[in-house]
Design an enzyme around this catalytic site. Structure first.
Site: not given
Length: 336
Positions: A69, A74, A99, A132
């Site tokens: 994930d 990120y 996401k 997200h």
């Protein structure tokens, strides 16, 4: 009530059930309404630095993880993709979730956001693509990101663009993150071609969200638990979770660790769990889950619901929008 003798008596009273329950296994996958089978444990990659993420994915694959994930925001998709390509595990056996960030919610930008993730990951499709946050951003007068209130309150245009990604073959499944039940119901009221398969939300001992889990089961939407140890904002919350008397007592009784008890409880509740770690021993530890005896499971469930829920992360103030619709902005952990 927290003594080991009390736990022992519970096990004694439920000896037959317990013996059967321990031998039974937890589900390794949850079926989505599309028919796809999603692994019940994922390696969460929030805040994992690229160099750490690559090694963590490598160790996780060797351990048996097949679900990863990540997210565009990120900043570690490239490292995750590289580690996946370097393995001997076929791509078809690996589940990749990424996401859509807030800045790509404009329908014209949704595919652009996905394409950036696909390039970063080095793959031609992802198994699950999630919105997200229920927060859309647009450029302000000086080029700065500002909240697009209209698109945030009505994400249907963004969702339609995500549906087209499934039709293109670049995405197998689509879902959302951090949606309240009210926001989900508002989205489901629209004439959707494809219903969300997942809602990924903050769930842990301190914020168990039983209503969300029940709603998901009743509506065919799998609930994923991010921050399962409550440590997404501070390690002290992890320590606090793993020190809960009921969790510690069950761990000692079953001969497993408090972390394994916690993750087992999550999966037994019917949620996909996303433990985040870059520590090799903890990555292995987190993958070893067992079905808890029914009475011990209920002990933890009741303890989790015996206190007011504590949400450890609420970005509502930052975005100037009540994300969760909880009557304002809930108190942050440092205000408790």
């Amino acid at each position: 009530m927290h003594s080991h003798s009390w736990i022992a008596s519970v096990v004694a009273l439920n000896a037959i059930t317990s013996a059967h329950a321990i031998s039974a296994s937890l589900p390794t996958h949850f079926e989505l309404h599309t028919g796809d089978m999603m692994p019940s444990i994922a390696l969460g990659l929030y805040m994992s630095q690229p160099s750490e993420a690559a090694e963590a994915v490598k160790i996780a694959l060797e351990t048996g993880y097949r679900h990863f994930d990540t997210a565009w925001v990120y900043g570690n998709e490239e490292a995750v993709g590289r580690a996946i390509r370097d393995t001997n595990v076929p791509r078809s056996e690996i589940w990749i979730t990424t996401k859509l960030w807030n800045s790509f919610h404009d329908p014209a930008n949704v595919e652009i956001g996905l394409n950036e993730s696909l390039v970063n990951l080095g793959v031609d499709y992802v198994d699950l693509f999630l919105m997200h946050w229920p927060v859309a951003e647009k450029q302000g007068a000086r080029g700065e990101p500002v909240t697009d209130r209209e698109l945030s309150e009505n994400p249907y245009p963004t969702w339609r663009a995500m549906e087209r990604l499934v039709e293109s073959g670049k995405v197998r499944n689509i879902g959302v993150c951090n949606f309240s039940i009210k926001r989900l119901e508002k989205l489901l009221f629209q004439p959707l071609k494809i219903r969300p398969v997942v809602n990924q939300v903050e769930i842990h001992f301190w914020h168990p969200q039983p209503e969300m889990i029940a709603w998901g089961k009743n509506n065919g939407i799998v609930i994923q638990a991010w921050g399962p140890f409550a440590g997404s904002t501070a390690k002290s919350w992890v320590e606090r979770t793993l020190s809960v008397p009921e969790i510690k007592a069950v761990a000692e009784e079953l001969g497993i660790t408090p972390a394994q008890v916690t993750l087992s409880w999550h999966i037994q509740r019917g949620t996909v769990v996303l433990p985040k770690s870059v520590n090799s021993s903890r990555i292995v530890e987190n993958y070893q889950v067992v079905r808890l005896p029914d009475l011990l499971f209920e002990t933890i469930e009741q303890a989790a619901q015996s206190h007011p829920p504590i949400r450890t992360f609420d970005p509502s103030r930052y975005w100037g929008l009540d994300v969760f619709g909880e009557g304002g902005y809930t108190k942050r952990r440092d205000e408790l």
